[in-house]
Design a protein around this motif. Structure first.
Motif, PDB file in Angstrom:
ATOM      1  N   ALA A  52       6.535 -35.564  14.169  1.00  0.00           N
ATOM      2  CA  ALA A  52       5.726 -36.282  13.173  1.00  0.00           C
ATOM      3  C   ALA A  52       6.565 -37.293  12.400  1.00  0.00           C
ATOM      4  O   ALA A  52       6.043 -38.324  11.951  1.00  0.00           O
ATOM      5  N   ARG A  53       7.863 -37.034  12.253  1.00  0.00           N
ATOM      6  CA  ARG A  53       8.755 -37.940  11.536  1.00  0.00           C
ATOM      7  C   ARG A  53       9.267 -39.072  12.420  1.00  0.00           C
ATOM      8  O   ARG A  53      10.048 -39.901  11.971  1.00  0.00           O
ATOM      9  N   GLY A  54       8.870 -39.088  13.701  1.00  0.00           N
ATOM     10  CA  GLY A  54       9.219 -40.205  14.552  1.00  0.00           C
ATOM     11  C   GLY A  54      10.313 -39.956  15.577  1.00  0.00           C
ATOM     12  O   GLY A  54      10.714 -40.875  16.290  1.00  0.00           O
ATOM     13  N   TYR A  55      10.805 -38.729  15.681  1.00  0.00           N
ATOM     14  CA  TYR A  55      11.818 -38.427  16.693  1.00  0.00           C
ATOM     15  C   TYR A  55      11.178 -38.410  18.079  1.00  0.00           C
ATOM     16  O   TYR A  55       9.958 -38.315  18.211  1.00  0.00           O
ATOM     17  N   ASP A  56      12.008 -38.477  19.104  1.00  0.00           N
ATOM     18  CA  ASP A  56      11.560 -38.553  20.488  1.00  0.00           C
ATOM     19  C   ASP A  56      10.670 -37.360  20.848  1.00  0.00           C
ATOM     20  O   ASP A  56      11.146 -36.233  20.943  1.00  0.00           O
ATOM     21  N   ALA A  57       9.389 -37.641  21.051  1.00  0.00           N
ATOM     22  CA  ALA A  57       8.417 -36.576  21.301  1.00  0.00           C
ATOM     23  C   ALA A  57       8.703 -35.830  22.598  1.00  0.00           C
ATOM     24  O   ALA A  57       8.594 -34.603  22.645  1.00  0.00           O
ATOM     25  N   ALA A  58       9.088 -36.524  23.655  1.00  0.00           N
ATOM     26  CA  ALA A  58       9.313 -35.861  24.946  1.00  0.00           C
ATOM     27  C   ALA A  58      10.400 -34.793  24.841  1.00  0.00           C
ATOM     28  O   ALA A  58      10.238 -33.680  25.358  1.00  0.00           O
ATOM     29  N   ALA A  62       9.746 -30.546  24.956  1.00  0.00           N
ATOM     30  CA  ALA A  62      10.474 -29.646  25.864  1.00  0.00           C
ATOM     31  C   ALA A  62      11.082 -28.489  25.086  1.00  0.00           C
ATOM     32  O   ALA A  62      10.975 -27.323  25.509  1.00  0.00           O
ATOM     33  N   PHE A  63      11.686 -28.760  23.939  1.00  0.00           N
ATOM     34  CA  PHE A  63      12.252 -27.697  23.111  1.00  0.00           C
ATOM     35  C   PHE A  63      11.146 -26.779  22.581  1.00  0.00           C
ATOM     36  O   PHE A  63      11.329 -25.566  22.491  1.00  0.00           O
ATOM     37  N   THR A  64      10.003 -27.355  22.226  1.00  0.00           N
ATOM     38  CA  THR A  64       8.881 -26.559  21.732  1.00  0.00           C
ATOM     39  C   THR A  64       8.419 -25.567  22.791  1.00  0.00           C
ATOM     40  O   THR A  64       8.142 -24.401  22.486  1.00  0.00           O
ATOM     41  N   VAL A  65       8.367 -26.015  24.034  1.00  0.00           N
ATOM     42  CA  VAL A  65       7.977 -25.121  25.129  1.00  0.00           C
ATOM     43  C   VAL A  65       8.976 -23.970  25.259  1.00  0.00           C
ATOM     44  O   VAL A  65       8.584 -22.808  25.415  1.00  0.00           O
ATOM     45  N   ILE A  66      10.256 -24.277  25.166  1.00  0.00           N
ATOM     46  CA  ILE A  66      11.283 -23.228  25.239  1.00  0.00           C
ATOM     47  C   ILE A  66      11.124 -22.243  24.085  1.00  0.00           C
ATOM     48  O   ILE A  66      11.165 -21.024  24.282  1.00  0.00           O
ATOM     49  N   HIS A  67      10.906 -22.753  22.877  1.00  0.00           N
ATOM     50  CA  HIS A  67      10.705 -21.880  21.719  1.00  0.00           C
ATOM     51  C   HIS A  67       9.473 -20.992  21.920  1.00  0.00           C
ATOM     52  O   HIS A  67       9.499 -19.812  21.579  1.00  0.00           O
ATOM     53  N   LEU A  68       8.406 -21.562  22.460  1.00  0.00           N
ATOM     54  CA  LEU A  68       7.189 -20.782  22.679  1.00  0.00           C
ATOM     55  C   LEU A  68       7.403 -19.686  23.721  1.00  0.00           C
ATOM     56  O   LEU A  68       6.877 -18.580  23.586  1.00  0.00           O
ATOM     57  N   ILE A  69       8.187 -19.981  24.756  1.00  0.00           N
ATOM     58  CA  ILE A  69       8.489 -18.966  25.771  1.00  0.00           C
ATOM     59  C   ILE A  69       9.249 -17.805  25.136  1.00  0.00           C
ATOM     60  O   ILE A  69       8.925 -16.630  25.363  1.00  0.00           O
TER      61      ILE A  69
END
Length: 85
Positions: A52-58, A62-69
């Protein structure tokens, strides 16, 4: 590198502790729930905030998916240990 190294050390420390604690999961069940909570707040929500602050979404997706796993795995195994106890 300076910004990422504390996070990398934290993840390494938590991961190695969880591997060690898995030998007696019932004894360390509270720590498992702590890691689940940290993955949600420090992992998923932080990634969403950075996107949301403008960092690279892609990259952060990928990190979000790892955290969710990690989060889902922790919940599944913690519930399994609780059901056995």
């Amino acid at each position: 590198m300076d910004g990422w190294s504390p996070f990398a050390f934290e993840v390494f420390g938590l991961g190695t502790f969880m591997l060690w604690a898995s030998r007696d999961a019932r004894k360390y069940l509270g720590a498992v729930w702590l890691i689940v909570w940290l993955e949600l707040l420090h992992g998923v929500l932080d990634d969403i905030y950075l996107i949301a602050r403008g960092y690279d979404a892609a990259s952060y997706i990928a990190f979000t998916v790892i955290h969710l796993i990690i989060l889902v795995t922790g919940v599944v195994f913690a519930r399994q240990v609780q059901a056995e106890g």
